[in-house]
Design a protein around this motif. Structure first.
Motif, PDB file in Angstrom:
ATOM      1  N   LEU A   1      -4.228 -10.628  -5.567  1.00 33.39           N
ATOM      2  CA  LEU A   1      -4.081 -10.756  -7.013  1.00 33.39           C
ATOM      3  C   LEU A   1      -5.407 -11.006  -7.731  1.00 33.39           C
ATOM      4  CD1 LEU A   1      -0.731 -12.762  -7.446  1.00 33.39           C
ATOM      5  CD2 LEU A   1      -1.106 -10.280  -7.442  1.00 33.39           C
ATOM      6  N   PRO A   2      -6.289 -11.895  -7.219  1.00 32.41           N
ATOM      7  CA  PRO A   2      -7.572 -12.078  -7.924  1.00 32.41           C
ATOM      8  C   PRO A   2      -8.362 -10.778  -8.046  1.00 32.41           C
ATOM      9  CG  PRO A   2      -7.217 -13.892  -6.398  1.00 32.41           C
ATOM     10  CD  PRO A   2      -6.132 -12.887  -6.132  1.00 32.41           C
ATOM     11  N   SER A   3      -8.390  -9.950  -6.983  1.00 30.88           N
ATOM     12  CA  SER A   3      -9.125  -8.684  -7.082  1.00 30.88           C
ATOM     13  C   SER A   3      -8.406  -7.685  -7.973  1.00 30.88           C
ATOM     14  CB  SER A   3      -9.350  -8.090  -5.691  1.00 30.88           C
ATOM     15  OG  SER A   3      -8.122  -7.839  -5.044  1.00 30.88           O
ATOM     16  N   ASP A   4      -7.083  -7.839  -8.155  1.00 31.35           N
ATOM     17  CA  ASP A   4      -6.350  -6.989  -9.084  1.00 31.35           C
ATOM     18  C   ASP A   4      -6.676  -7.328 -10.534  1.00 31.35           C
ATOM     19  OD1 ASP A   4      -5.023  -5.653  -7.052  1.00 31.35           O
ATOM     20  OD2 ASP A   4      -3.290  -6.990  -7.090  1.00 31.35           O
ATOM     21  N   MET A   5      -7.004  -8.603 -10.799  1.00 32.82           N
ATOM     22  CA  MET A   5      -7.094  -9.069 -12.187  1.00 32.82           C
ATOM     23  C   MET A   5      -8.483  -9.526 -12.625  1.00 32.82           C
ATOM     24  SD  MET A   5      -3.490 -11.206 -12.494  1.00 32.82           S
ATOM     25  CE  MET A   5      -3.924 -12.401 -11.218  1.00 32.82           C
ATOM     26  N   PHE A   6      -9.439  -9.665 -11.678  1.00 27.08           N
ATOM     27  CA  PHE A   6     -10.758 -10.200 -12.030  1.00 27.08           C
ATOM     28  C   PHE A   6     -11.862  -9.291 -11.512  1.00 27.08           C
ATOM     29  CE2 PHE A   6      -8.095 -13.946 -12.278  1.00 27.08           C
ATOM     30  CZ  PHE A   6      -8.617 -14.631 -13.380  1.00 27.08           C
TER      31      PHE A   6
ATOM     32  N   GLY B   1       0.815  -1.211   0.000  1.00 25.40           N
ATOM     33  CA  GLY B   1       0.000   0.000   0.000  1.00 25.40           C
ATOM     34  C   GLY B   1       0.847   1.259   0.000  1.00 25.40           C
ATOM     35  N   ARG B   2       1.949   1.225   0.720  1.00 18.43           N
ATOM     36  CA  ARG B   2       2.846   2.377   0.766  1.00 18.43           C
ATOM     37  C   ARG B   2       3.452   2.653  -0.610  1.00 18.43           C
ATOM     38  NH1 ARG B   2       3.727   7.186   2.958  1.00 18.43           N
ATOM     39  NH2 ARG B   2       5.941   7.741   3.001  1.00 18.43           N
ATOM     40  N   PHE B   3       3.858   1.596  -1.290  1.00 21.61           N
ATOM     41  CA  PHE B   3       4.426   1.773  -2.629  1.00 21.61           C
ATOM     42  C   PHE B   3       3.399   2.384  -3.578  1.00 21.61           C
ATOM     43  CE2 PHE B   3       7.601  -1.931  -1.926  1.00 21.61           C
ATOM     44  CZ  PHE B   3       8.486  -1.062  -1.324  1.00 21.61           C
ATOM     45  N   ILE B   4       2.142   1.930  -3.474  1.00 19.01           N
ATOM     46  CA  ILE B   4       1.095   2.464  -4.347  1.00 19.01           C
ATOM     47  C   ILE B   4       0.861   3.946  -4.058  1.00 19.01           C
ATOM     48  CG2 ILE B   4      -1.372   2.325  -4.887  1.00 19.01           C
ATOM     49  CD1 ILE B   4      -1.143  -0.716  -4.451  1.00 19.01           C
TER      50      ILE B   4
ATOM     51  N   MET C   1       3.031   5.960  -3.092  1.00 19.44           N
ATOM     52  CA  MET C   1       4.177   6.689  -3.624  1.00 19.44           C
ATOM     53  C   MET C   1       4.079   6.895  -5.128  1.00 19.44           C
ATOM     54  SD  MET C   1       7.146   4.718  -1.407  1.00 19.44           S
ATOM     55  CE  MET C   1       8.456   5.250  -2.532  1.00 19.44           C
ATOM     56  N   GLY C   2       3.039   6.361  -5.743  1.00 19.30           N
ATOM     57  CA  GLY C   2       2.844   6.541  -7.174  1.00 19.30           C
ATOM     58  C   GLY C   2       3.235   5.346  -8.014  1.00 19.30           C
ATOM     59  N   TRP C   3       3.667   4.251  -7.377  1.00 15.48           N
ATOM     60  CA  TRP C   3       4.018   3.061  -8.139  1.00 15.48           C
ATOM     61  C   TRP C   3       2.751   2.437  -8.719  1.00 15.48           C
ATOM     62  CZ3 TRP C   3       8.316  -0.358  -5.547  1.00 15.48           C
ATOM     63  CH2 TRP C   3       9.421   0.447  -5.236  1.00 15.48           C
ATOM     64  N   SER C   4       2.898   1.719  -9.814  1.00 16.69           N
ATOM     65  CA  SER C   4       1.786   0.957 -10.363  1.00 16.69           C
ATOM     66  C   SER C   4       1.462  -0.206  -9.429  1.00 16.69           C
ATOM     67  CB  SER C   4       2.146   0.417 -11.747  1.00 16.69           C
ATOM     68  OG  SER C   4       3.167  -0.568 -11.639  1.00 16.69           O
ATOM     69  N   VAL C   5       0.241  -0.714  -9.520  1.00 17.60           N
ATOM     70  CA  VAL C   5      -0.146  -1.866  -8.706  1.00 17.60           C
ATOM     71  C   VAL C   5       0.766  -3.052  -9.009  1.00 17.60           C
ATOM     72  CG1 VAL C   5      -1.970  -3.561  -8.281  1.00 17.60           C
ATOM     73  CG2 VAL C   5      -2.540  -1.128  -8.453  1.00 17.60           C
ATOM     74  N   ASN C   6       1.090  -3.238 -10.272  1.00 16.83           N
ATOM     75  CA  ASN C   6       1.957  -4.349 -10.678  1.00 16.83           C
ATOM     76  C   ASN C   6       3.323  -4.252  -9.997  1.00 16.83           C
ATOM     77  OD1 ASN C   6       2.793  -6.605 -12.515  1.00 16.83           O
ATOM     78  ND2 ASN C   6       4.125  -5.011 -13.337  1.00 16.83           N
ATOM     79  N   ARG C   7       3.940  -3.079 -10.082  1.00 15.55           N
ATOM     80  CA  ARG C   7       5.278  -2.905  -9.497  1.00 15.55           C
ATOM     81  C   ARG C   7       5.223  -3.000  -7.970  1.00 15.55           C
ATOM     82  NH1 ARG C   7       8.861   2.678  -9.641  1.00 15.55           N
ATOM     83  NH2 ARG C   7      10.743   1.841  -8.652  1.00 15.55           N
ATOM     84  N   ALA C   8       4.224  -2.380  -7.356  1.00 15.52           N
ATOM     85  CA  ALA C   8       4.127  -2.376  -5.900  1.00 15.52           C
ATOM     86  C   ALA C   8       3.883  -3.778  -5.365  1.00 15.52           C
ATOM     87  CB  ALA C   8       2.998  -1.446  -5.469  1.00 15.52           C
ATOM     88  N   ARG C   9       2.947  -4.498  -5.987  1.00 14.92           N
ATOM     89  CA  ARG C   9       2.590  -5.826  -5.502  1.00 14.92           C
ATOM     90  C   ARG C   9       3.773  -6.782  -5.624  1.00 14.92           C
ATOM     91  NH1 ARG C   9      -1.399  -5.125  -3.061  1.00 14.92           N
ATOM     92  NH2 ARG C   9      -2.904  -4.737  -4.710  1.00 14.92           N
ATOM     93  N   LYS C  10       4.407  -6.790  -6.767  1.00 11.27           N
ATOM     94  CA  LYS C  10       5.486  -7.752  -6.982  1.00 11.27           C
ATOM     95  C   LYS C  10       6.733  -7.392  -6.185  1.00 11.27           C
ATOM     96  CE  LYS C  10       3.829  -9.266 -11.491  1.00 11.27           C
ATOM     97  NZ  LYS C  10       4.009  -9.202 -12.961  1.00 11.27           N
ATOM     98  N   THR C  11       6.982  -6.115  -5.976  1.00 11.70           N
ATOM     99  CA  THR C  11       8.121  -5.728  -5.146  1.00 11.70           C
ATOM    100  C   THR C  11       7.900  -6.165  -3.704  1.00 11.70           C
ATOM    101  OG1 THR C  11       8.582  -3.804  -6.555  1.00 11.70           O
ATOM    102  CG2 THR C  11       9.554  -3.821  -4.357  1.00 11.70           C
TER     103      THR C  11
ATOM    104  N   PRO D   1       2.863 -10.519 -16.622  1.00 12.15           N
ATOM    105  CA  PRO D   1       3.943  -9.545 -16.436  1.00 12.15           C
ATOM    106  C   PRO D   1       3.470  -8.157 -16.028  1.00 12.15           C
ATOM    107  CG  PRO D   1       3.638 -10.087 -18.768  1.00 12.15           C
ATOM    108  CD  PRO D   1       2.826 -11.065 -18.004  1.00 12.15           C
ATOM    109  N   LYS D   2       2.210  -7.819 -16.330  1.00 10.60           N
ATOM    110  CA  LYS D   2       1.691  -6.492 -15.967  1.00 10.60           C
ATOM    111  C   LYS D   2       0.442  -6.558 -15.080  1.00 10.60           C
ATOM    112  CE  LYS D   2       3.422  -4.306 -20.208  1.00 10.60           C
ATOM    113  NZ  LYS D   2       3.049  -3.505 -21.412  1.00 10.60           N
ATOM    114  N   LEU D   3       0.114  -7.752 -14.575  1.00  6.96           N
ATOM    115  CA  LEU D   3      -1.126  -7.953 -13.814  1.00  6.96           C
ATOM    116  C   LEU D   3      -2.328  -7.427 -14.584  1.00  6.96           C
ATOM    117  CD1 LEU D   3      -0.282  -7.209 -10.041  1.00  6.96           C
ATOM    118  CD2 LEU D   3      -0.252  -9.386 -11.248  1.00  6.96           C
ATOM    119  N   GLU D   4      -2.325  -7.647 -15.875  1.00 12.17           N
ATOM    120  CA  GLU D   4      -3.410  -7.118 -16.692  1.00 12.17           C
ATOM    121  C   GLU D   4      -4.717  -7.859 -16.369  1.00 12.17           C
ATOM    122  OE1 GLU D   4      -0.817  -9.941 -19.203  1.00 12.17           O
ATOM    123  OE2 GLU D   4      -0.570  -8.308 -17.753  1.00 12.17           O
ATOM    124  N   PRO D   5      -5.872  -7.157 -16.380  1.00 12.46           N
ATOM    125  CA  PRO D   5      -7.147  -7.774 -16.042  1.00 12.46           C
ATOM    126  C   PRO D   5      -7.539  -8.855 -17.049  1.00 12.46           C
ATOM    127  CG  PRO D   5      -7.310  -5.388 -15.948  1.00 12.46           C
ATOM    128  CD  PRO D   5      -5.998  -5.709 -16.592  1.00 12.46           C
TER     129      PRO D   5
END
Length: 427
Positions: free
Chosen positions: A355-360, A295-298, A300-310, A420-424
């Motif tokens: 992840l499911p709520s990020d993509m579905f 949540g902190r990374f998000i 800071m302006g990071w994308s959900v993909n970058r924040a989640r995987k980091t 690779p991008k957590l695309e829906p």
């Protein structure tokens, strides 16, 4: 109608009630009891293995029976609860696991314990589907994540309470009493649930203003998406494979840690309490920190993909040092390494469950989570059987800790390869 509801929510003459949080407290209690019940065997395993002379393989089979039933239950529990309704469906689940928990006190063979564990797994699989459905019925959308976080914390509370109470009960009254005690807790909760729970529209203690708040969201789409259709998407498989590779490590910690600490450091039944509590307190910290970091990374302006995987990478790296646990001689050094690993797992779990709520879309999230839970339970079956054969043949936990150290980074690699991008998912 909407203006009437809004007035009911904000009217100073009738403040919004808080009865829904009493329901949340019941869910927290149920989840805590759920984890206490499943932990009793693990805490007592060193003593029961002496009494009944189980081999490592036999103990592995007993654990596998629980995992198999849990996997089956995750597939079927949602449909049963939807058909019976939350009140009766949840009651049925806890009645089954209450009787199963107490039945452990009546058996004395490998087959008897395996059957009792199978029944326990079937019943306990209903807890999370029923609790999540209850939250959906009793909370507006903006409060559901917080309510879910509250009741889900019962998993760590139960893992802490069990090693504190079970050894004392077993030493004072006998090992059978430990299983009977936790079963009585379940029965007490069941009685309270049946007396106090009704759907919001039928509950006599619920204020009209609180009901208006609960029903203040726009109607949600309810179209059911079959599992077979969801299995066509790589987003589903990213979640399933991630759970399959990492859930078994948590199951190993739950069911084998007391045996490991007993065999490697000679801890008695009463001596297991403090180390296990320390480990699961660290796990609780990791669960909170893992979600906070993402949540902190998000923010800071990071994308959900970058924040989640980091965040998942950080959590996976926290598990890596557990590979050295077999090299340390001091029990508290081992506790520190294992505690860091359990913290890493719980932080990982907090993120992978999103992840499911990020993509579905929302209407499919529960189904995707159920499929992933099934995959995790199957992985748990495999590691239980593998660990039993491994210990019988070598007596060494080293290969299992090596698997734990690498599983999360490998799983993250698979997830990144598939999404690779957590695309829906385009349903």
């Amino acid at each position: 109608m909407q203006s009437t509801e809004a007035a009911a929510i904000t009217s100073p003459a009738e403040p919004v009630g808080r009865y829904r949080w009493r329901i949340c407290a019941l869910l927290l209690a149920a989840t805590t009891i759920n984890y206490i019940d499943r932990q009793v065997l693990g805490v007592l395993a060193p003593e029961l293995q002496k009494i009944f002379e189980w081999s490592e393989v036999q103990y592995g089979y007993i654990i596998t029976c629980f995992q198999a039933a849990y996997a089956i239950g995750l597939v079927t529990a949602g449909a049963v609860i939807d058909r019976l309704g939350t009140r009766l469906g949840y009651a049925l689940a806890i009645a089954v696991w209450s009787l199963a928990a107490m039945s452990h006190a009546l058996v004395g063979s490998v087959a008897g314990f395996a059957l009792a564990r199978f029944a326990l797994g079937l019943g306990e699989a209903g807890n999370f589907p029923a609790a999540i459905k209850t939250v959906a019925e009793w909370f507006p959308r903006r409060e559901r994540a917080f309510a879910t976080g509250i009741f889900n914390s019962g998993s760590n509370i139960g893992a802490i309470v069990a090693p504190l109470t079970v050894p004392i009960i077993a030493v004072t009254f006998g090992w059978q009493a430990a299983f009977l005690f936790t079963g009585v807790l379940s029965a007490a909760w069941l009685t309270t649930w049946l007396i106090s729970y009704r759907p919001p529209e039928q509950h006599p203690k619920l204020k009209a203003s609180e009901l208006a708040l609960i029903r203040s969201d726009p109607p949600e789409a309810t179209e059911r998406v079959p599992w077979a259709r969801l299995l066509k998407y790589r987003q589903t498989w990213a979640f399933v494979i991630g759970k399959f590779m990492t859930d078994p490590i948590w199951w190993f910690f739950l069911f084998w840690l007391p045996k490991y600490l007993h065999s490697e450091y000679g801890l008695t039944l009463l001596g297991l309490g403090a180390p296990l509590v320390a480990i699961y307190v660290l796990a609780d910290v990791g669960s909170i920190a893992g979600g906070w970091v993402a949540g902190r990374f998000i923010k800071m302006g990071w994308s959900v993909n970058r924040a989640r995987k980091t965040a998942m990478l950080i959590c996976g790296l926290c598990v890596v040092p557990v590979v050295f646990v077999s090299q340390v001689q001091n029990v508290w050094a081992a506790v520190a390494l294992i505690g860091l690993a359990t913290a890493g797992h719980q932080g990982w779990s907090a993120n992978i469950f999103t992840l499911p709520s990020d993509m579905f879309p929302r209407r499919t999230v529960a189904s995707v989570v159920g499929i992933g839970g099934f995959g995790g339970a199957v992985g748990g079956m495999m590691i239980a059987t593998f660990t039993g054969f491994l210990l019988e043949a070598t007596g060494s936990y080293v290969p299992v800790f090596m698997m734990a150290a690498t599983a999360y980074l490998l799983a993250l690699g698979v997830i990144h390869f598939l999404v690779p991008k957590l695309e829906p998912a385009q349903l």
